[in-house]
Scaffold this motif. Structure first.
Motif, short mmCIF file in Angstrom:
data_model
loop_
_atom_site.label_atom_id
_atom_site.label_comp_id
_atom_site.label_asym_id
_atom_site.label_seq_id
_atom_site.Cartn_x
_atom_site.Cartn_y
_atom_site.Cartn_z
N LEU A 228 -5.48 2.36 -7.43
CA LEU A 228 -4.30 3.20 -7.64
C LEU A 228 -4.51 4.17 -8.79
N CYS A 229 -5.15 3.70 -9.86
CA CYS A 229 -5.41 4.55 -11.02
C CYS A 229 -6.36 5.69 -10.65
N LEU A 230 -7.47 5.33 -10.02
CA LEU A 230 -8.47 6.35 -9.69
C LEU A 230 -7.95 7.35 -8.66
N ALA A 231 -7.09 6.89 -7.75
CA ALA A 231 -6.49 7.81 -6.77
C ALA A 231 -5.60 8.83 -7.48
N ALA A 232 -4.83 8.37 -8.47
CA ALA A 232 -3.98 9.29 -9.23
C ALA A 232 -4.81 10.27 -10.04
N VAL A 233 -5.90 9.79 -10.61
CA VAL A 233 -6.80 10.67 -11.36
C VAL A 233 -7.39 11.73 -10.44
N ALA A 234 -7.81 11.31 -9.23
CA ALA A 234 -8.39 12.24 -8.27
C ALA A 234 -7.39 13.33 -7.86
N ARG A 235 -6.09 12.98 -7.84
CA ARG A 235 -5.05 13.97 -7.51
C ARG A 235 -4.72 14.86 -8.69
N GLY A 236 -5.27 14.55 -9.85
CA GLY A 236 -4.94 15.32 -11.04
C GLY A 236 -3.64 14.89 -11.67
N ASP A 237 -3.13 13.71 -11.32
CA ASP A 237 -1.85 13.22 -11.83
C ASP A 237 -2.09 12.19 -12.94
N ALA A 238 -2.40 12.70 -14.14
CA ALA A 238 -2.69 11.80 -15.25
C ALA A 238 -1.48 10.96 -15.63
N ALA A 239 -0.28 11.52 -15.50
CA ALA A 239 0.93 10.78 -15.86
C ALA A 239 1.10 9.55 -14.98
N GLU A 240 0.84 9.69 -13.67
CA GLU A 240 0.95 8.55 -12.76
C GLU A 240 -0.16 7.53 -13.05
N ALA A 241 -1.38 8.03 -13.32
CA ALA A 241 -2.47 7.11 -13.65
C ALA A 241 -2.12 6.31 -14.90
N ALA A 242 -1.52 6.98 -15.88
CA ALA A 242 -1.12 6.30 -17.11
C ALA A 242 -0.04 5.27 -16.85
N ARG A 243 0.88 5.59 -15.94
CA ARG A 243 1.95 4.64 -15.62
C ARG A 243 1.38 3.39 -14.95
N VAL A 244 0.43 3.59 -14.03
CA VAL A 244 -0.22 2.44 -13.38
C VAL A 244 -1.00 1.62 -14.40
N LEU A 245 -1.73 2.31 -15.26
CA LEU A 245 -2.48 1.62 -16.30
C LEU A 245 -1.54 0.83 -17.20
N GLY A 246 -0.38 1.44 -17.51
CA GLY A 246 0.61 0.76 -18.34
C GLY A 246 1.16 -0.49 -17.69
N THR A 247 1.31 -0.47 -16.37
CA THR A 247 1.79 -1.65 -15.65
C THR A 247 0.82 -2.81 -15.81
#
Length: 390
Positions: A287-306
């Motif tokens: 989930l994190c890497l998919a968000a990073v690939a989309r350029g969505d750092a905020a979503e990647a950070a939210r997943v990482l935070g979870t």
């Protein structure tokens, strides 16, 4: 890091006592420390300290650093560590690149090299690149790139040095899972062909040096722990080509009974989520890497935070440190995102909030290579987590 701060006046524990003294010299840095202070902090007798420091000076590991005014009697002689008395090579083999550093006894980086790498290339090619990197960082030469495009230019970002510097060994940090005691890789996510490969022994034959192998996240956590005295338990979360954790619990690097702890990226947070490289579904790494690939750092950070909030609640750790090239590209977004999830969890009555600091480690992937060198050096200072430690 998980060692007794008290010396023991028994001949059988001579090496233990010397390690205590040497570690205090390391921590004191260039300002040095007196024999009286060494005795007070270790609990050893002044006579024992004098014998140990005399031996360390004879071996070239310690030297005089002037004198310090005394409250009575003659001025105290101050001793310091000799950083260039020994070095270790730290080697980070990532999925798409390698970093090699030469680190002295004080932990300072004396030289570094980076180059592209395809971890999916044949083992002989990867080992040749690793060996070339070790030679280059010792001697100041170039590193040949290995990857899908074949050989290419190396990127140099550190100093060079003479070939005759005393190198104690090579610490190698690679993606897990692996057996650090035997130096054998297991099924590295995305690269199952490495399963069962004896990396430690193969690289030792090629380099002619002792080799220690550990997970990239463990190496980074060890290096950070050695630089942060008395800051409690923490989790190092590394987001780069993959996602993993290094755990320092009870003052010691925690690897687990089968050295498999820290597979942080493969906790399931979405049962019907996307397939992960490990074969599972909805892993936090996927989930994190998919968000990073989309350029969505905020979503990647939210997943990482979870995932971080789960870890804080499970282990009751004192702080969270974020690292890796992806975090380094936008550290504020990742720190804010993880902080927000921890605060939200705390607001619902869970563990977290202002009492669990979140920070980004500087240097991108560099702390992994520097920590790999500490796998070799830590035992010299009596610090657990290095070569041969569980």
């Amino acid at each position: 890091m998980n060692r007794s701060n008290s010396g023991v006046n028994l001949p059988a524990l001579r090496s233990h006592n010397a390690a205590l003294v040497l570690d205090l010299l390391r921590v004191a840095g260039t300002r040095g420390i007196s024999r009286l202070e060494l005795a007070e902090r270790t609990g050893l007798t002044p006579q024992a300290v004098s014998k140990i420091t005399a031996r360390l000076r004879a071996e070239g590991l310690a030297a005089g650093a002037g004198h310090r005014a005394s409250t009575g009697g003659k001025p105290r002689t101050v001793l310091r560590l000799v950083p260039d008395a020994g070095y270790a090579v730290g080697l980070h083999l990532d999925r798409d690149g390698l970093t090699a550093v030469l680190v002295d006894l004080s932990g300072a980086v004396a030289g570094s090299r980076t180059a592209p790498l395809d971890l999916g290339a044949p083992a002989d090619e990867v080992l040749a690149a690793a060996t070339d990197a070790v030679t280059a960082v010792r001697n100041g030469g170039a590193v040949a790139a290995v990857g899908e495009g074949g050989a290419g230019p190396a990127v140099r970002d550190g100093g060079a040095g003479p070939a005759d510097r005393p190198v104690l060994g090579v610490g190698v940090a690679v993606p897990g899972p692996l057996d650090h005691r035997g130096g054998v890789l297991h099924r590295v996510t995305g690269f199952p062909q490495w399963d069962g490969y004896p990396l430690r022994d193969a690289l030792a034959v090629r380099t002619g040096l002792p080799v220690v192998v550990d997970k990239d996240t463990n190496a980074a956590a060890l290096g950070l722990a050695l630089r942060a005295e008395g800051e409690g338990d923490f989790a190092y979360l590394h987001l780069g080509t993959g996602l993993g954790a290094g755990l320092v619990l009870g003052g010691a690097l925690h690897r687990g009974a089968r050295t498999g702890a820290g597979e942080f990226g493969h906790q399931t947070v979405q049962l019907d989520g996307p397939v992960c490289g490990c074969g599972g579904r909805g892993c936090i790494e996927a989930l994190c890497l998919a968000a990073v690939a989309r350029g969505d750092a905020a979503e990647a950070a939210r997943v990482l935070g979870t995932g971080a909030a789960n870890l804080v609640g499970l282990l009751d750790i004192d702080r969270v440190v974020l690292g890796g090239r992806t975090v380094a590209a936008d550290p504020d977004t990742y720190v804010r995102g993880v902080r927000a999830v921890l605060d939200e969890r705390a607001g619902r009555g869970g563990r977290g909030g202002a009492d669990v600091p979140v920070a980004a480690a500087g240097g991108g992937d560099r702390p992994v290579a520097e920590g790999a060198a500490q796998l070799v050096l830590a035992p010299l200072f009596g610090r657990a987590g290095g070569a041969g430690e569980a």
